[in-house]
Each structure stands twice: as C-alpha cells, then as structure tokens.
Design an enzyme around this catalytic site. Structure first.
Site, PDB file in Angstrom:
ATOM      1  N   GLY A  90       2.724   2.404  10.789  1.00  0.00           N
ATOM      2  CA  GLY A  90       3.767   3.512  10.537  1.00  0.00           C
ATOM      3  C   GLY A  90       4.579   3.897  11.839  1.00  0.00           C
ATOM      4  N   GLY A 150       3.129  -0.974   4.296  1.00  0.00           N
ATOM      5  CA  GLY A 150       3.232   0.469   3.845  1.00  0.00           C
ATOM      6  C   GLY A 150       4.474   0.675   3.352  1.00  0.00           C
ATOM      7  N   GLY A 151       5.166   1.288   4.575  1.00  0.00           N
ATOM      8  CA  GLY A 151       6.561   2.169   4.216  1.00  0.00           C
ATOM      9  C   GLY A 151       7.673   1.300   3.283  1.00  0.00           C
ATOM     10  CG  ASN A 209      -1.781   1.174   1.455  1.00  0.00           C
ATOM     11  OD1 ASN A 209      -1.752   1.925   0.639  1.00  0.00           O
ATOM     12  ND2 ASN A 209      -2.578   1.401   2.373  1.00  0.00           N
ATOM     13  CD1 TRP A 210       3.458   1.034  -2.725  1.00  0.00           C
ATOM     14  CD2 TRP A 210       3.385   2.084  -4.778  1.00  0.00           C
ATOM     15  NE1 TRP A 210       3.965   0.084  -3.891  1.00  0.00           N
ATOM     16  CE2 TRP A 210       3.984   0.638  -4.962  1.00  0.00           C
ATOM     17  CE3 TRP A 210       3.139   3.044  -5.767  1.00  0.00           C
ATOM     18  CZ2 TRP A 210       4.834   0.376  -6.268  1.00  0.00           C
ATOM     19  CZ3 TRP A 210       3.738   2.697  -7.219  1.00  0.00           C
ATOM     20  CH2 TRP A 210       4.503   1.330  -7.440  1.00  0.00           C
TER      21      TRP A 210
HETATM   22  P1  13P Z   1       3.304   0.519   7.581  1.00  0.00           P
HETATM   23  O1  13P Z   1       3.803  -0.910   7.057  1.00  0.00           O
HETATM   24  O2  13P Z   1       4.027   1.919   6.985  1.00  0.00           O
HETATM   25  O3  13P Z   1       3.414   0.633   9.123  1.00  0.00           O
HETATM   26  O4  13P Z   1       1.691   0.653   7.142  1.00  0.00           O
HETATM   27  C1  13P Z   1       0.805  -0.368   7.293  1.00  0.00           C
HETATM   28  C2  13P Z   1      -0.474  -0.135   6.667  1.00  0.00           C
HETATM   29  O5  13P Z   1      -1.110   0.780   6.887  1.00  0.00           O
HETATM   30  C3  13P Z   1      -0.556  -0.909   5.132  1.00  0.00           C
HETATM   31  O6  13P Z   1      -1.909  -0.506   4.838  1.00  0.00           O
END
Ligand code: 13P
Length: 255
Positions: free
Chosen positions: A178, A238-239, A10-11
């Site tokens: 995050g 995410g990241g 998920n960018w």
């Molecule tokens: P992170 O991997 O940056 O914690 O984000 C997770 C997320 O919300 C994926 O949808």
C-alpha cells in the site's frame, strides 16, 4: 515440477456486495478463456460479498476462483463475529489468506493462531495463502531472513509434505504494501527464493512444487518484470485489484 501461476486480488475492506458483483463481471469481460490456462485467477472479496460473487461465478460459468480474507480456527461455537472454514468451503471458496500482515499487526494475530488457521483451512479442503514478510526496520537491521524463517516454521508446523506442496505462500514485504514502493524484481525474487529454499530444507521435495507469489504495490506497470523471474509464481494484488481494467492488465502480464 510445473507450477501454475496464480494472481489473486485481495480487495481488503472494500466494495459492497453490489459493487463486488459488478467488479467480477467487468473483470470476466476483460479476460479471454485462454488467460485462465496460463493463470489461476482469484478474487478475494470481503465476507459479505462471497455469496454474491460465488453466485455470479457459477451462473456465468466463469473460471474465476474465490478466496476469503480470513477465517477462525474453530469449526463452530461461541465466537461472536467469526466465520469458520466449513462455512467458507460450503460457498465453494478455494483459497483463504492466512497471516496477512494487516491481521498480524492490526488484529494481533500471532504465529500460534496462524498455525491453527492454516490447519483449519486444510481440514476443510481449501488452500491457505500463507502470507509473510518483514518490516522496514527488520530489513534495515538485516533481520529479513530470520523473520521469514520464523513465520514459515510456525505456519508449516505439523503439516505433512503433501500439504506443504499444495500451499500458496505469499511473500509480502510490509514496507511494500500500500505504499507504492514495490520491491524490485531482484528483491522480490530474493525473498521468494529464500522462502523456497527454507521450505525445501524443512520438507525435502516440497520446495519445487509449492507456489510462492509476491505481494506489495503490484500494478500493471511492474507485474511483467516480476513475472519474468522464474521463481515468482504470481502475485497477491491489493489496490490495483479494485479496478477491473487494471486488474485484468495485471493478470494478462504478458500482453
Ligand atoms: P497493495 O497491492 O495495495 O500494496 O496490497 C498488497 C497486499 O497487501 C495484498 O494482500
């Protein structure tokens, strides 16, 4: 019931369409064809990059699948700034994230709206990635199970057992998103297992086939321990999905 693992990047609100093209190309160079047999690989760029990424995927015959981060629940109409399910389906989008905590918290999406979005995605023959999870306050107050149950009930409302079986559910504890604080494999599998048991209770038979993935600070260093838990069918990243090298290492978690 065999459940194929799924790892989705998920960018969020990152990357122009030019950067997105490079990211998906780099990712594909770092993966072997056999990796896709083990894992469904999904990239979820912003709307502005969907067309460019779709074109690269199709031109180069990449087995990478495409996801969208959001959708409106109506098919068309006077909804300035919104994007509909048929529009996404026509770009051969396979998955749509619904109910992400950032949408719930920052854009006031409630359970009723999320339920309508799930139905809109299904009616355009795409797969919802239905996201849910508890805040730190809810966890500390012992309200995790109640919170997840209510999100699940709302998200699955009105669906038939076949639709529920085909869903992807993402357990994303909000305190782990995050923050660099991943849920331990035990915490993650406990959430995932709870979701599976609740789905089985609501739709007998669907619990064994629905794919449930974990999200929240997943990276190349912690993915293997999470995937070692049989009940966890993949990850929503995410990241770490913004760097093709790091994301490829997450996808090839067994290496
Ligand atoms: P992170 O991997 O940056 O914690 O984000 C997770 C997320 O919300 C994926 O949808």
């Amino acid at each position: 019931m065999e459940r194929k693992n799924l790892i989705a990047g998920n960018w969020k609100m990152n990357a122009t369409h030019l950067e997105a093209i490079q990211m998906v190309q780099k990712l594909s160079y770092r993966l072997e064809l056999s990796d896709y047999d083990r894992v469904d690989v999904v990239v979820i760029p912003p709307f502005t990059s969907l067309r460019s990424v779709q074109t690269v995927i199709e031109a180069d015959h990449l087995p990478i699948q495409l996801g969208a981060q959001n959708v409106h629940f109506e098919e068309s109409g006077a909804f300035t700034g919104e994007i509909s399910s048929p529009m996404l389906a026509s770009l051969r989008v396979n998955y749509v994230v619904v109910g992400h905590s950032e949408r719930r918290q920052l854009f006031a999406e409630d359970d009723a709206m999320i339920s309508r979005k799930v139905k809109a995605v299904l009616s355009a023959e795409m797969t919802p990635i239905l996201a849910m999870g508890e805040t730190l306050e809810e966890r500390e107050a012992g309200e995790t199970d109640a919170r997840i149950t209510s999100q699940l009930k709302a998200g699955l409302r009105g669906l038939n057992p076949e639709q529920v079986s085909g869903l992807v559910v993402a357990y994303e504890p909000i305190w782990a998103i995050g923050t660099g604080v991943t849920a331990s494999p035990e915490e993650a599998v406990s959430g995932v297992g709870f979701i599976r048991s609740q789905i089985e209770e609501m739709h007998p038979g669907a619990g064994a086939s629905v794919r449930i993935i974990y999200g929240g600070s997943v990276n190349a260093g912690n993915i293997a321990a999470l995937m070692a838990k049989e009940d966890i069918d993949g990850a929503l990243v995410g990241g770490a999905s913004l760097d093709p090298d790091a994301f490829a290492s997450v996808i090839r978690y067994w290496m």
